[in-house]
Every structure is written in structure tokens, then in C-alpha cells.
Design a protein around this motif. Structure first.
Motif, PDB file in Angstrom:
ATOM      1  N   LEU A 271       4.847   3.701   2.228  1.00  0.00           N
ATOM      2  CA  LEU A 271       4.018   4.586   1.399  1.00  0.00           C
ATOM      3  C   LEU A 271       4.788   5.828   0.985  1.00  0.00           C
ATOM      4  N   ARG A 272       5.567   6.362   1.886  1.00  0.00           N
ATOM      5  CA  ARG A 272       6.322   7.590   1.574  1.00  0.00           C
ATOM      6  C   ARG A 272       7.453   7.345   0.589  1.00  0.00           C
ATOM      7  N   ARG A 273       7.789   6.099   0.371  1.00  0.00           N
ATOM      8  CA  ARG A 273       8.761   5.758  -0.669  1.00  0.00           C
ATOM      9  C   ARG A 273       8.067   5.327  -1.961  1.00  0.00           C
ATOM     10  N   LEU A 274       6.936   4.638  -1.830  1.00  0.00           N
ATOM     11  CA  LEU A 274       6.269   4.088  -3.009  1.00  0.00           C
ATOM     12  C   LEU A 274       5.521   5.139  -3.817  1.00  0.00           C
ATOM     13  N   ILE A 275       4.727   5.987  -3.162  1.00  0.00           N
ATOM     14  CA  ILE A 275       3.883   6.934  -3.911  1.00  0.00           C
ATOM     15  C   ILE A 275       4.722   7.907  -4.741  1.00  0.00           C
ATOM     16  N   PRO A 276       5.799   8.504  -4.195  1.00  0.00           N
ATOM     17  CA  PRO A 276       6.641   9.354  -5.055  1.00  0.00           C
ATOM     18  C   PRO A 276       7.227   8.583  -6.236  1.00  0.00           C
ATOM     19  N   LEU A 277       7.509   7.283  -6.037  1.00  0.00           N
ATOM     20  CA  LEU A 277       8.037   6.464  -7.133  1.00  0.00           C
ATOM     21  C   LEU A 277       6.988   6.332  -8.244  1.00  0.00           C
ATOM     22  N   LEU A 278       5.738   6.105  -7.873  1.00  0.00           N
ATOM     23  CA  LEU A 278       4.665   5.997  -8.880  1.00  0.00           C
ATOM     24  C   LEU A 278       4.453   7.328  -9.585  1.00  0.00           C
ATOM     25  N   GLU A 279       4.544   8.406  -8.833  1.00  0.00           N
ATOM     26  CA  GLU A 279       4.361   9.728  -9.439  1.00  0.00           C
ATOM     27  C   GLU A 279       5.495  10.053 -10.399  1.00  0.00           C
ATOM     28  N   SER A 307      16.272  -0.879   5.184  1.00  0.00           N
ATOM     29  CA  SER A 307      16.960   0.006   6.118  1.00  0.00           C
ATOM     30  C   SER A 307      17.534   1.233   5.414  1.00  0.00           C
ATOM     31  N   GLU A 308      17.822   1.093   4.096  1.00  0.00           N
ATOM     32  CA  GLU A 308      18.406   2.219   3.361  1.00  0.00           C
ATOM     33  C   GLU A 308      17.346   3.288   3.106  1.00  0.00           C
ATOM     34  N   ASP A 309      17.785   4.543   3.103  1.00  0.00           N
ATOM     35  CA  ASP A 309      16.853   5.649   2.828  1.00  0.00           C
ATOM     36  C   ASP A 309      16.521   5.744   1.345  1.00  0.00           C
ATOM     37  N   THR A 310      17.450   5.313   0.504  1.00  0.00           N
ATOM     38  CA  THR A 310      17.232   5.394  -0.935  1.00  0.00           C
ATOM     39  C   THR A 310      17.087   3.993  -1.518  1.00  0.00           C
ATOM     40  N   VAL A 311      16.404   3.913  -2.641  1.00  0.00           N
ATOM     41  CA  VAL A 311      16.186   2.638  -3.325  1.00  0.00           C
ATOM     42  C   VAL A 311      16.943   2.688  -4.647  1.00  0.00           C
ATOM     43  N   ASP A 312      17.743   1.654  -4.910  1.00  0.00           N
ATOM     44  CA  ASP A 312      18.536   1.650  -6.135  1.00  0.00           C
ATOM     45  C   ASP A 312      17.633   1.594  -7.359  1.00  0.00           C
ATOM     46  N   GLU A 313      18.167   2.051  -8.479  1.00  0.00           N
ATOM     47  CA  GLU A 313      17.370   2.178  -9.701  1.00  0.00           C
ATOM     48  C   GLU A 313      16.845   0.827 -10.181  1.00  0.00           C
ATOM     49  N   GLU A 314      17.672  -0.236 -10.078  1.00  0.00           N
ATOM     50  CA  GLU A 314      17.245  -1.552 -10.550  1.00  0.00           C
ATOM     51  C   GLU A 314      16.028  -2.059  -9.767  1.00  0.00           C
ATOM     52  N   SER A 316      13.895  -0.149  -8.055  1.00  0.00           N
ATOM     53  CA  SER A 316      12.775   0.750  -8.352  1.00  0.00           C
ATOM     54  C   SER A 316      12.071   0.348  -9.636  1.00  0.00           C
ATOM     55  N   LYS A 317      12.851   0.094 -10.683  1.00  0.00           N
ATOM     56  CA  LYS A 317      12.249  -0.285 -11.962  1.00  0.00           C
ATOM     57  C   LYS A 317      11.567  -1.649 -11.869  1.00  0.00           C
ATOM     58  N   GLY A 318      12.191  -2.577 -11.137  1.00  0.00           N
ATOM     59  CA  GLY A 318      11.598  -3.892 -10.981  1.00  0.00           C
ATOM     60  C   GLY A 318      10.257  -3.831 -10.259  1.00  0.00           C
ATOM     61  N   ILE A 319      10.154  -2.927  -9.288  1.00  0.00           N
ATOM     62  CA  ILE A 319       8.899  -2.739  -8.558  1.00  0.00           C
ATOM     63  C   ILE A 319       7.797  -2.294  -9.521  1.00  0.00           C
TER      64      ILE A 319
END
Length: 650
Positions: A271-279, A307-314, A316-319
Motif C-alpha cells: 500500500l505504501r508503494r501503490l497509493i503514492p503511485l496512484l497519486e 525486495s527492491e525499495d524502488t519500482v522501475d518506470e516500466e 510502474s506504468k504497466g501497473i
């Protein structure tokens, strides 16, 4: 019992659900007890091993227990309701009409009529029957004083009503939870989510507190729909690797604390990775516009288990791309947990985005929104959500006032929308309700802005707006489209702008591996339509007429509105399948997992019970007189029905 609840000598174990009764149900309970109808037994649990508890939905002074508590397993809704009435709770202001012996919740009308007496006033130990009787006589009651005293006395005697209590002793918490599940499954339908929550609370002490704390965190960030129910479903999804089923609670019972702790960390991290992505990517600062919260669960799994703290742009966009397509296709309108199971498995694949898109059958094609797909859609359609996103992408603001159309504060009002061409300006036989309420005639402006329009045509009020303010909302600026005569062309022009903007939004997030594949319609139901029209009401034998159309489809049928409404309510409240007559044929009204489905002519119409309720309420608001019902020649539809979401009906 009332005093024991007040003194915290009757408590609710954590496995209990929330208090859900409405004021009308409370009034009916009082009426039943007044008339001597059966009340049912109460089930308690006595134990020295004090479990986690949850608050009862009652109010009063600080409790002062003088003996060990009993834990209430069955009867929460009834006992809580009684306590609320006896203690004059603000949400249980039940009143009694002494002449017609009717109970109902307090209203402006009952406050004006002195013949209504508040039940709490009669139940008050210090209440004087003589004074209450005199008050009613002074109000003009036609009853004799002894009749008034007798009827008030029957209410007073409710304090002395005896109820059957069964107390379990010597059972461990795990067995008590199983008893709770079995007992409650026989009354108000206990869904798979209730089963999972009850099982989690027995396996993991204090889980409710964890879920409530996390829910409060997201409420403060505008995502109030990340509630206990959503979190428990997400936790079960992570731990079980699938959606919920009757099988789930027995599997959860075998889950160890370490696995539950790990699953909970996955949910929080996801959730702490997904919600900021939607915002960030969609400017979605609140959860209430989302047509389905379940669509977030596979993405919580995907992001929470990385396991990674960051999610790559590809990725993120695919999500985001998958979320948009899953919403357009109403992914979870039927067989919710079966599809959720498939998507959780896909989210755990080495290439999760590709796997998720394979589940939507678009791994070999580019999805596109067509103007045809938008035709006839209303605010219940998932395209309503997309129209908000494209307006947000253009920084659309409230007309005249310039405020944000989706404020992100916790106490912000819900999302508002109003008509570009007000209904009062389209009072013409050429424009039926489906045309008037078409998605293309809706913009995200406030009630204040709507009042400023005040029933004027766009030809009258558009000149007071800057053209950029119109373009931000994807509203065509052609002067010829501003009068009622130009309304059909206005809808066509705005659908073109909306479809163009929605495709641009999809293209922005589309994975690169879809660039070289054919284009296909993003919505399998594009070109299909099911129009609903209600004639009459639930009381006068009202009929609801269904008109289905599309490629090779032309069908009309009708059903008795009261029969259909009753069947939907039985499924919604108690999970009971039933049958209704549509176009002269008996068809089943079935609950499949969390989805209610009914075959209506060429379509197998699916949606959650709440979505069906919303659609029917929409029709009740726009019903026509029964005398206006046109002749309907119903024909049997013999071909295999096509799945069609109830949210796409007109």
C-alpha cells in the motif's frame, strides 16, 4: 442486560462484526417485542481466558463492572438496538403513536405531532404514566385514559421482559469462533469475508487493532475505503495466494503467526508503494472514485513482495495500465474471488505485468476506447471514473470558483458532478432519460457551480466561462452545440473528445511490448446496450422494461418491479437465491461468490448487490406513471447470454 452492557459486563469478542442495523429495523424490533412476538435466544460465552474485544456501538457513562464479563456471540444487533432505545441513543430515537400503536424512528413530522411519544421517555424509571397520559389527552387523543395507560404500560413492561440465554462454558477461543461462524451463517448471510475476519481474529490475537490502525492511517490520506474489510481481504489474499472461499477460513486456521506477520508486512509495504503511485500518475488523491477497491489487491501483492525499495518506470506504468483496463472491463463484476485468485498468481510471476494483461486477454493487442463504447453510458459506468482521470490530467477546476474537483482532505465532500445541458432544458420527447443522463453530459463541478447554472442552457452561461475552462473538462466549444437543438451533436462531439483523451491516457502507460500488436476495443461490451425503464412503483405493481440492443441483438422484456426488487434484497441481505419472471420466463437470481447475476434476455447481467441496488434506486428516481407503459411484446431469447455489467445499463 441493559445495565450489564452499560457496566461492561457484557462484551463483544473481536470475532463479532460491526453493528449494522438501520433505525427502521430498530423500530420493528420494538414493535415485535411490544406485540409479544418471538425475540429469539441469546448466545454467550463465559471464559477465564479473556479474548480481544471490540467496542459495542452504544454510549453512556464510564462503565464500572462488578463481576466477570460474558461475551456475546449471537444477538449483538438485537441487544445493541435495545440498549440504544433504553438509553436514548441519538441514532435510535424510536417513537410510539398511542392510537395506531405504531413504532417508527423520530422525524420532523413526528416531532410536530404530540401524539407521538418517545419510547425512551416511557422506559425511563422516573417517568410518570399519569403525566404522559395527560399529555396525550391534552394533545387530543380520542382514547380513554385507561386505554392510553394500558398501551404505555405495555411499553414500560419491556423492562421486565425475559429472554432465553444460552451460556457456553469450557470452550477454547478456536471452537467458539467455529460456533460463531455456524450460528451466524444461519441468519444474516455470513460472507467469505466475515469468515476470514472471524478466523484471523482467532489465529492472531489483536489483528483487529492492527487493521483499524492501518485503516485510520489511510483515512487520514484520503483513502477511507482502505478499511478493515479491504485490509482483511488483502491479508488473506497475500497469505493464501488467492481470493476468499468457504475453503479459506479452514486454511487460514492452519496459518502460523510468522506467516501472518510476514503477510501483514507485505500488505502495508504494498500500500505504501501503490497509493503514492496512484497519486503521482493519476492524481487520484482519494479512494471514493474507484469503482472497485479489489482491483488494488493484486497490485498490493506485486509491490509488497518486491525486495527492491524502488519500482522501475516500466513496471510502474504497466501497473497503471492494467488497473485502467481492469476497471474498463469491470474485471471483478462476477466471480470476484476466482478472478482475484488468478490475478494474485499473475502478480507473483517473473513478468507480472505481462501475466496480469494475459488475464485480461490483451497481451497480444492494444486496447482502445471508442466513441461507440461511450454511447449511452451513465455515471454508474466505469467510464465515469476515466472521465474524472482525464479531467484531472488537464488540471480541470470547478467552474467559476476555481476549486479542486477532487480535494484530498479527509473531511472533503464526496465527488460531485452535474449536467452541462441541465435536464430542465432538455424536456423534449426527442431526449429520453438515457440521453439526458449520458456520461457525455456530465462534468465534475460543485453544487455551487450547478446553482449558478440555474437551469440555463450552455448558450446562456458558457459566455461567462473562459474557453480553457471548458476544454479542461473536455467540453466542445462549438457555439452551434450549445442549444437543445444541437444537443445530439454535442453528445457526439464530447464523446469524441473523451475517447481521444482516454486513449491518450492509456497510451501514456501502455507497455512497450504492446506497441507492435493490433488494436482492439478496450471494452468487450462496446456496442451493446441494456436500457431500463420503470413504470409505476413498488406499491402499484410497477413494471420494469428491459430493452437490449447491439450487433445482432434486438430484444424487449419486462418484469414485475416488486418481485425483482425483493429477489435482489434477499440476495443482498441474506444471500438467498431465488427466481423472477422476466419476459414470461422464470430465471434464477443467483449469488456467485460476491456477485449477483440475472439472465435478462441476451445478457447475463452481473454486479455486486450494492451495484444492483444503486441501479434500481436510479430507476426509482426517474420512474414514469404506470399509465405510460407502452405495449411490450416479449420474445424468448434462446442463444447463449453475453456477460454484461449492471453498471453499464442505461
Amino acid at each position: 442486560m441493559i445495565e450489564e452492557i452499560s457496566n461492561a459486563e457484557i462484551l463483544l469478542p473481536e470475532i463479532q462484526r460491526e453493528y449494522v442495523w438501520k433505525p427502521t429495523q430498530v423500530a420493528k424490533l420494538m414493535d415485535s417485542i411490544y406485540r409479544g412476538y418471538p425475540f429469539g435466544s441469546l448466545l454467550f460465552w463465559e471464559t477465564d481466558d479473556v479474548p480481544e474485544t471490540r467496542d459495542m456501538s452504544v454510549s453512556g457513562p464510564e462503565p464500572t463492572p462488578s463481576k466477570p464479563p460474558l461475551f456475546l456471540l449471537d444477538g449483538q444487533q438485537r441487544l445493541t438496538s435495545l440498549h440504544r432505545v433504553f438509553t436514548d441513543h441519538p441514532d435510535a430515537q424510536v417513537v410510539f403513536h398511542v392510537e395506531n400503536q405504531k413504532f417508527q424512528n423520530q422525524s420532523a413530522a413526528t416531532r410536530r405531532d404530540p401524539k407521538w411519544v418517545k419510547v425512551a421517555d416511557v422506559l425511563d424509571p422516573k417517568a410518570s404514566m399519569l403525566r404522559l397520559t395527560q399529555r396525550l389527552l391534552d394533545a387530543g387523543s380520542t382514547l380513554e385514559d385507561h386505554e392510553i395507560e394500558d398501551r404505555l404500560g405495555r411499553i414500560k413492561q419491556l423492562r421486565n421482559r425475559h429472554f432465553v440465554m444460552e451460556v457456553l462454558k469450557g470452550f477454547p477461543y478456536e471452537e467458539v469462533a467455529e460456533i460463531f461462524v455456524r450460528v451466524n451463517s444461519g441468519g444474516r448471510r455470513l460472507g467469505t469475508l466475515d469468515l476470514a475476519m472471524a478466523t484471523l481474529s482467532t489465529r492472531w490475537k489483536g489483528v483487529l487493532t492492527k487493521l483499524q490502525d492501518e485503516s485510520q492511517h489511510w483515512l487520514g490520506h484520503g483513502y477511507g475505503h482502505i478499511d478493515v474489510n479491504f485490509l482483511s481481504r488483502a491479508l488473506a489474499g497475500v497469505v493464501l495466494g488467492r481470493g476468499l472461499s468457504v475453503w479459506s477460513h479452514s486454511k487460514l486456521r492452519q496459518t502460523g503467526d510468522t506467516e501472518l506477520e510476514r503477510g501483514w508486512e507485505v500488505v502495508k509495504r504494498g500500500l505504501r508503494r501503490l497509493i503514492p503511485l496512484l497519486e503521482r500518475e493519476l492524481k487520484l488523491t482519494r479512494s471514493d472514485p474507484l469503482p472497485s477497491m479489489i482491483v488494488l489487491i493484486p497490485l498490493v501483492v506485486l509491490l509488497g513482495e518486491r525486495s527492491e525499495d524502488t519500482v522501475d518506470e516500466e513496471t510502474s506504468k504497466g501497473i497503471i495500465y492494467w488497473l485502467l483496463l481492469a476497471t474498463i472491463r469491470t474485471r471483478y463484476s462476477g466471480s470476484t474471488d476466482t478472478r482475484l485468485s488468478q490475478d494474485i498468481r499473475s502478480a507473483r510471476q517473473p513478468d507480472p505485468v505481462r501475466a496480469l494483461l494475459e488475464g485480461l486477454s490483451v497481451e497480444n493487442s492494444r486496447a482502445e476506447v471508442t466513441e461507440r463504447a461511450l454511447r449511452g453510458r451513465t455515471k454508474e459506468s466505469p467510464y465515469f471514473f476515466l472521465s474524472l482521470l482525464v479531467a484531472r490530467a488537464r488540471d480541470a477546476r470547478d467552474w467559476w470558483y476555481g476549486t479542486d474537483i477532487l480535494p484530498d482532505t479527509e473531511d472533503a465532500p464526496k465527488l460531485e458532478h452535474h449536467h452541462v445541458h441541465p435536464p430542465s432544458t432538455l424536456d423534449d420527447p426527442r431526449f429520453d432519460k438515457a440521453m439526458v443522463n449520458d456520461l457525455a453530459n456530465l462534468v465534475f463541478i460543485s453544487a455551487q457551480a450547478s446553482k449558478k447554472i440555474n437551469g440555463r442552457t450552455p448558450a446562456e452561461y458558457f459566455p461567462t466561462l473562459h474557453e480553457d475552462e471548458l476544454r479542461q473538462h473536455l467540453v466542445p466549444v462549438d457555439v452551434a452545440l450549445r442549444s437543445p437543438d444541437g444537443y445530439p451533436r454535442f453528445l457526439d462531439a464530447r464523446r469524441h473528445l473523451l475517447a481521444e483523451a482516454m486513449n491518450a491516457l492509456l497510451d501514456r502507460f501502455r507497455p512497450a511490448f504492446l506497441d507492435e500488436v493490433p488494436v482492439e476495443n478496450a471494452d468487450p461490451s462496446a456496442g451493446l446496450a441494456l436500457d431500463l425503464a420503470l413504470y409505476g412503483s413498488l406499491r402499484d405493481g410497477g413494471r420494469i422494461v428491459f430493452t437490449a440492443s447491439g450487433d445482432g441483438i434486438a430484444w424487449v422484456g419486462w418484469a414485475n418491479m416488486a418481485e425483482l426488487d425483493s429477489a435482489i434484497e434477499s440476495a443482498r441481505i441474506a444471500g438467498i437465491d431465488s427466481d423472477v419472471t422476466i419476459a414470461g420466463e422464470s430465471v434464477p437470481v443467483e449469488m456467485l461468490e460476491d456477485s449477483l447475476q440475472i439472465t435478462i434476455g441476451p445478457f447475463l447481467v452481473t454486479g455486486t448487490p450494492e451495484e444492483w441496488r444503486t441501479v434500481f434506486d436510479r430507476e426509482l428516481e426517474t420512474s414514469q406513471p404506470l399509465s405510460s407503459l407502452p405495449p411490450v411484446e416479449s420474445k424468448r431469447w434462446d442463444s447463449e447470454p453475453v456477460r454484461f455489467p449492471v453498471t453499464s445499463t442505461d
